[in-house]
Motif scaffolding. Structure first.
Motif, PDB file in Angstrom:
ATOM      1  N   ARG A  31       0.832  -1.208   0.000  1.00  0.00           N
ATOM      2  CA  ARG A  31       0.000   0.000   0.000  1.00  0.00           C
ATOM      3  C   ARG A  31       0.865   1.256   0.000  1.00  0.00           C
ATOM      4  O   ARG A  31       0.567   2.233  -0.712  1.00  0.00           O
ATOM      5  N   GLU A  32       1.938   1.227   0.766  1.00  0.00           N
ATOM      6  CA  GLU A  32       2.840   2.378   0.791  1.00  0.00           C
ATOM      7  C   GLU A  32       3.546   2.556  -0.554  1.00  0.00           C
ATOM      8  O   GLU A  32       3.757   3.680  -1.005  1.00  0.00           O
ATOM      9  N   LYS A  44       1.165   4.199  -2.929  1.00  0.00           N
ATOM     10  CA  LYS A  44       1.039   5.633  -2.659  1.00  0.00           C
ATOM     11  C   LYS A  44       2.213   6.404  -3.253  1.00  0.00           C
ATOM     12  O   LYS A  44       2.040   7.489  -3.821  1.00  0.00           O
ATOM     13  N   LYS A  45       3.406   5.830  -3.109  1.00  0.00           N
ATOM     14  CA  LYS A  45       4.589   6.512  -3.631  1.00  0.00           C
ATOM     15  C   LYS A  45       4.581   6.588  -5.160  1.00  0.00           C
ATOM     16  O   LYS A  45       5.129   7.523  -5.739  1.00  0.00           O
ATOM     17  N   ALA A  96       1.844   6.827  -6.981  1.00  0.00           N
ATOM     18  CA  ALA A  96       0.532   7.323  -7.400  1.00  0.00           C
ATOM     19  C   ALA A  96       0.645   8.281  -8.580  1.00  0.00           C
ATOM     20  O   ALA A  96      -0.163   8.225  -9.517  1.00  0.00           O
ATOM     21  N   LYS A 115      -7.774   7.707  -6.711  1.00  0.00           N
ATOM     22  CA  LYS A 115      -7.033   8.235  -5.571  1.00  0.00           C
ATOM     23  C   LYS A 115      -7.584   7.684  -4.249  1.00  0.00           C
ATOM     24  O   LYS A 115      -6.831   7.392  -3.323  1.00  0.00           O
ATOM     25  N   LEU A 140      -6.251   4.307  -3.721  1.00  0.00           N
ATOM     26  CA  LEU A 140      -4.825   4.362  -3.351  1.00  0.00           C
ATOM     27  C   LEU A 140      -4.640   4.934  -1.951  1.00  0.00           C
ATOM     28  O   LEU A 140      -3.591   4.732  -1.335  1.00  0.00           O
ATOM     29  N   VAL A 200      -4.688   8.284  -1.318  1.00  0.00           N
ATOM     30  CA  VAL A 200      -3.915   9.525  -1.451  1.00  0.00           C
ATOM     31  C   VAL A 200      -4.869  10.715  -1.614  1.00  0.00           C
ATOM     32  O   VAL A 200      -6.035  10.560  -1.887  1.00  0.00           O
TER      33      VAL A 200
END
Length: 237
Positions: A86-87, A90-91, A93, A232, A235, A237
């Motif tokens: 998941r991290e 996000k990075k 995205a 988004k 994700l 974010v």
């Protein structure tokens, strides 16, 4: 006193005191003829009985039991595979959302061409090409022969669909965020399809037809914005 009487008297007399031996010190070692100590050697320790060994094991188990919750709590503090993925999503995205931003930019340029009072027939073809490119192979009738063939073999060719699959890969199928994003994806594809139909049946030189294309572009850009927001949300974010 005669001899026999003296003999009887000597037998009856108590013997004199026996001289006492000096006490032996425990720490002192008596010298043996070979020069080695004659003190008794300490016996080896007796192995613990079965009952005592069980008691030790029970004590160890009881001592270790309170440590389990602490160890579990510590393990919960370490991110698992899903959290790490998941991290990472996000990075990445911005990279994942880049095709959506590019499609929006393409639609805005097509909108600017339609708004130009000096637009020509060549501009009309450019508008059609830009709208087709912004659709990202998500409208079946707008696909070229190669992309259409890939789609028939089961390959996913719709870029927007691939974006959503990546963004929602960690969500359950019935997750509200994924359900919402699937709905927005369907609306976006339908909007591109409707816009393509308007463009194909419109005359670029007619003001009324150009207004229809402008309305279709605004509707498609709005659908694209909603889809982007849903991605988004998936994700986080």
């Amino acid at each position: 006193m005669s001899g026999p009487m003296r003999a009887i008297h000597s037998l009856a007399a108590p013997p004199g005191p026996t001289p006492a031996r000096p006490p032996l010190r425990r720490g002192a070692a008596a010298a043996s003829p070979l020069g080695r100590s004659t003190d008794p050697q300490p016996s080896p320790p007796t192995p613990p009985s079965l009952a005592s060994r069980r008691a030790v094991l029970l004590a160890l188990v009881l001592a270790a039991a309170p440590a389990r919750p602490a160890a579990a709590a510590f393990s919960l503090g370490i991110p698992g595979p899903k959290e790490l993925l998941r991290e990472q999503k996000k990075k990445s995205a911005s990279f994942l959302l880049a095709p959506i931003a590019a499609s929006r930019d393409t639609l805005l340029k097509a909108q600017a061409l339609l708004a130009s009072p000096t637009a020509s027939a060549e501009d009309a073809e450019e508008v059609r090409g830009r709208i087709g490119a912004a659709g990202r192979d998500c409208v079946p009738r707008q696909r070229n022969s190669i992309v259409a063939f890939q789609s028939k073999t089961g390959v996913e060719v719709c870029t927007f669909s691939l974006i959503l699959k990546n963004a929602a890969s960690l969500l359950a199928n019935k997750d509200p965020l994924k359900v919402e994003a699937d709905t927005r994806l369907g609306e976006l594809i339908q909007s591109f399809s409707d816009l393509g139909t308007v463009v194909e049946n419109s005359n670029f030189e007619l003001i009324g037809d150009r207004e229809k294309m402008k309305d279709g572009l605004l509707s498609t850009i709005s659908a694209l914005d909603k889809f982007e927001q849903s991605v988004k949300d998936c994700l986080g974010v």
